[in-house]
Design a protein around this motif. Structure first.
Motif, short mmCIF file in Angstrom:
data_model
loop_
_atom_site.label_atom_id
_atom_site.label_comp_id
_atom_site.label_asym_id
_atom_site.label_seq_id
_atom_site.Cartn_x
_atom_site.Cartn_y
_atom_site.Cartn_z
N THR A 5 0.82 -1.20 0.00
CA THR A 5 0.00 0.00 0.00
C THR A 5 0.86 1.25 0.00
O THR A 5 0.59 2.21 -0.74
CB THR A 5 -0.94 0.01 1.22
N ILE A 6 1.91 1.27 0.82
CA ILE A 6 2.79 2.44 0.87
C ILE A 6 3.47 2.65 -0.48
O ILE A 6 3.49 3.76 -1.02
CB ILE A 6 3.84 2.26 1.99
N GLN A 7 4.03 1.60 -1.03
CA GLN A 7 4.72 1.71 -2.32
C GLN A 7 3.81 2.26 -3.42
O GLN A 7 4.15 3.22 -4.12
CB GLN A 7 5.27 0.34 -2.72
N LYS A 8 2.66 1.64 -3.58
CA LYS A 8 1.79 2.00 -4.69
C LYS A 8 1.11 3.35 -4.48
O LYS A 8 0.88 4.10 -5.45
CB LYS A 8 0.74 0.91 -4.92
N SER A 9 0.77 3.69 -3.24
CA SER A 9 0.13 4.98 -3.00
C SER A 9 1.09 6.12 -3.31
O SER A 9 0.68 7.18 -3.80
CB SER A 9 -0.39 5.07 -1.57
N ILE A 10 2.38 5.91 -3.05
CA ILE A 10 3.37 6.93 -3.38
C ILE A 10 3.53 7.05 -4.89
O ILE A 10 3.65 8.15 -5.43
CB ILE A 10 4.69 6.63 -2.67
N GLU A 11 3.52 5.94 -5.60
CA GLU A 11 3.56 6.00 -7.06
C GLU A 11 2.36 6.79 -7.60
O GLU A 11 2.46 7.47 -8.62
CB GLU A 11 3.55 4.59 -7.65
N LEU A 12 1.23 6.71 -6.89
CA LEU A 12 0.01 7.40 -7.32
C LEU A 12 -0.06 8.84 -6.84
O LEU A 12 -1.02 9.55 -7.16
CB LEU A 12 -1.22 6.63 -6.84
N GLY A 13 0.93 9.31 -6.06
CA GLY A 13 1.02 10.73 -5.75
C GLY A 13 0.63 11.15 -4.35
O GLY A 13 0.47 12.36 -4.10
N VAL A 14 0.48 10.21 -3.41
CA VAL A 14 0.14 10.58 -2.04
C VAL A 14 1.25 11.44 -1.43
O VAL A 14 2.43 11.20 -1.67
CB VAL A 14 -0.09 9.31 -1.18
N ASN B 238 -14.04 9.13 4.44
CA ASN B 238 -14.01 7.79 5.01
C ASN B 238 -14.80 6.86 4.10
O ASN B 238 -15.97 7.15 3.78
CB ASN B 238 -14.60 7.80 6.42
N LEU B 239 -14.20 5.76 3.66
CA LEU B 239 -14.89 4.80 2.80
C LEU B 239 -15.91 4.01 3.62
O LEU B 239 -15.58 3.47 4.67
CB LEU B 239 -13.90 3.86 2.13
N ASP C 240 -18.67 10.21 4.66
CA ASP C 240 -18.67 8.83 4.17
C ASP C 240 -18.87 8.82 2.66
O ASP C 240 -19.75 9.51 2.13
CB ASP C 240 -19.81 8.02 4.82
N ILE C 241 -18.02 8.05 1.96
CA ILE C 241 -18.17 7.93 0.51
C ILE C 241 -18.14 6.46 0.12
O ILE C 241 -17.59 5.62 0.82
CB ILE C 241 -17.07 8.70 -0.26
N LEU C 242 -18.73 6.19 -1.02
CA LEU C 242 -18.86 4.83 -1.53
C LEU C 242 -18.00 4.69 -2.78
O LEU C 242 -18.03 5.55 -3.66
CB LEU C 242 -20.33 4.55 -1.87
N LEU C 243 -17.25 3.59 -2.88
CA LEU C 243 -16.43 3.36 -4.07
C LEU C 243 -17.18 2.59 -5.15
O LEU C 243 -16.94 2.78 -6.34
CB LEU C 243 -15.16 2.59 -3.71
N THR D 68 -7.61 2.12 -5.06
CA THR D 68 -8.75 2.51 -5.88
C THR D 68 -9.21 3.92 -5.53
O THR D 68 -9.47 4.75 -6.42
CB THR D 68 -9.91 1.52 -5.70
N ALA D 69 -9.30 4.21 -4.24
CA ALA D 69 -9.74 5.54 -3.81
C ALA D 69 -8.75 6.61 -4.21
O ALA D 69 -9.13 7.69 -4.69
CB ALA D 69 -9.95 5.55 -2.30
N ILE D 70 -7.45 6.34 -4.04
CA ILE D 70 -6.43 7.32 -4.42
C ILE D 70 -6.49 7.60 -5.91
O ILE D 70 -6.43 8.75 -6.36
CB ILE D 70 -5.03 6.81 -4.01
N THR D 71 -6.62 6.54 -6.71
CA THR D 71 -6.70 6.71 -8.16
C THR D 71 -7.92 7.55 -8.55
O THR D 71 -7.82 8.47 -9.37
CB THR D 71 -6.77 5.34 -8.86
N ALA D 72 -9.07 7.23 -7.95
CA ALA D 72 -10.29 7.98 -8.28
C ALA D 72 -10.15 9.46 -7.89
O ALA D 72 -10.59 10.35 -8.63
CB ALA D 72 -11.49 7.35 -7.57
#
Length: 243
Positions: free
Chosen positions: A95-104, A170-171, A214-217, A230-234
């Motif tokens: 999660t850490i690796q990919k979220s950083i690739e996605l710009g967190v 919050n999902l 609260d949000i729904l994916l 998924t949430a980060i990408t959206a």
């Protein structure tokens, strides 16, 4: 061969000569087996990139000469702070690796009621150090020139209670809103991702009390690591730089 990108933990100065850090020297000298005259690229977290030529390689050190620095900003316009309840095994590292690739921009590991991971003291310190190394390696790979911070782990409520001007999300599987229905513009988000068993009803009520929406994916139940990415990408598609 692709020119290796290497993070240097101290400020870089154009046209100077520096010794690489111990980890970087080991990677360049022993893993990549690079030699005098070959080129690498260095960055120090300042959004500048420096081409560098290897001047000397020996058993324990690598000396390089820097060229002029070039500013190269690949940061998303969306300032995204991920609060991730710590997941088991390699899932947290993924999660850490990919979220950083996605710009967190920032990651805070969290403990919640249903968090299945028990870490404290020296074990937690070592984990945090490992997670920060994963963040650095992700930046080296994806081209980012600023290193996102992996903060000290904290309780879910302490994190939720922190005050800032972010849109807090919050999902939740029964939420009425989705990312696509959130009003524009949004440039700062605090995103909460719960554990594999989900947040408890008391925790969900608590997040609402601290201003989380609260949000729904979507209609399917996602694993915690899938939910985060998924949430980060959206969010990046709607408010950031993915299109």
């Amino acid at each position: 061969m692709r020119i290796p990108r290497i993070y240097h933990p101290e400020p870089l100065v154009a046209h100077g000569e520096i010794a690489l850090s111990e980890d970087a020297a080991n990677h360049v000298g022993r893993v990549l087996r690079m030699n005098q005259g070959q080129l690498i690229q260095l960055f120090d977290g300042s959004n500048q990139v420096f081409d560098a030529e290897i001047v000397r390689v020996d058993k324990k050190s690598v000396l390089v000469k820097l060229a002029e620095g070039v500013e190269q900003n690949l940061e998303s316009p969306l300032d995204l702070h991920l609060g991730q309840v710590i997941s088991r095994g390699e899932k947290m590292e993924f999660t850490i690796q990919k979220s950083i690739e996605l710009g967190v921009s920032i990651i805070t590991p969290l403990f919640s009621e249903r968090c299945g991971v028990k870490l404290d003291g020296e074990r937690l310190t070592k984990k945090l150090q490992q997670w920060q190394k994963i963040a650095i390696a992700a930046c080296e790979q994806c081209g980012r020139n600023k290193i996102p911070e992996v903060r000290d782990a904290m309780s879910l409520e302490v994190w939720c209670a922190e005050q800032d001007d972010s849109l807090k999300l919050n999902l939740h599987p029964r939420a009425q809103q989705s990312i696509n229905t959130l009003p524009l513009p949004v440039n700062k988000v605090r995103l909460l991702i719960g554990p594999e068993g989900g947040l408890s009803s008391d925790e969900i009520a608590m997040t609402s009390g601290y201003g989380f929406t609260d949000i729904l994916l979507g209609p399917r139940v996602l694993r915690t690591e899938t939910t985060a990415l998924t949430a980060i990408t959206a969010l990046q598609v709607r408010f950031g730089d993915l299109g």
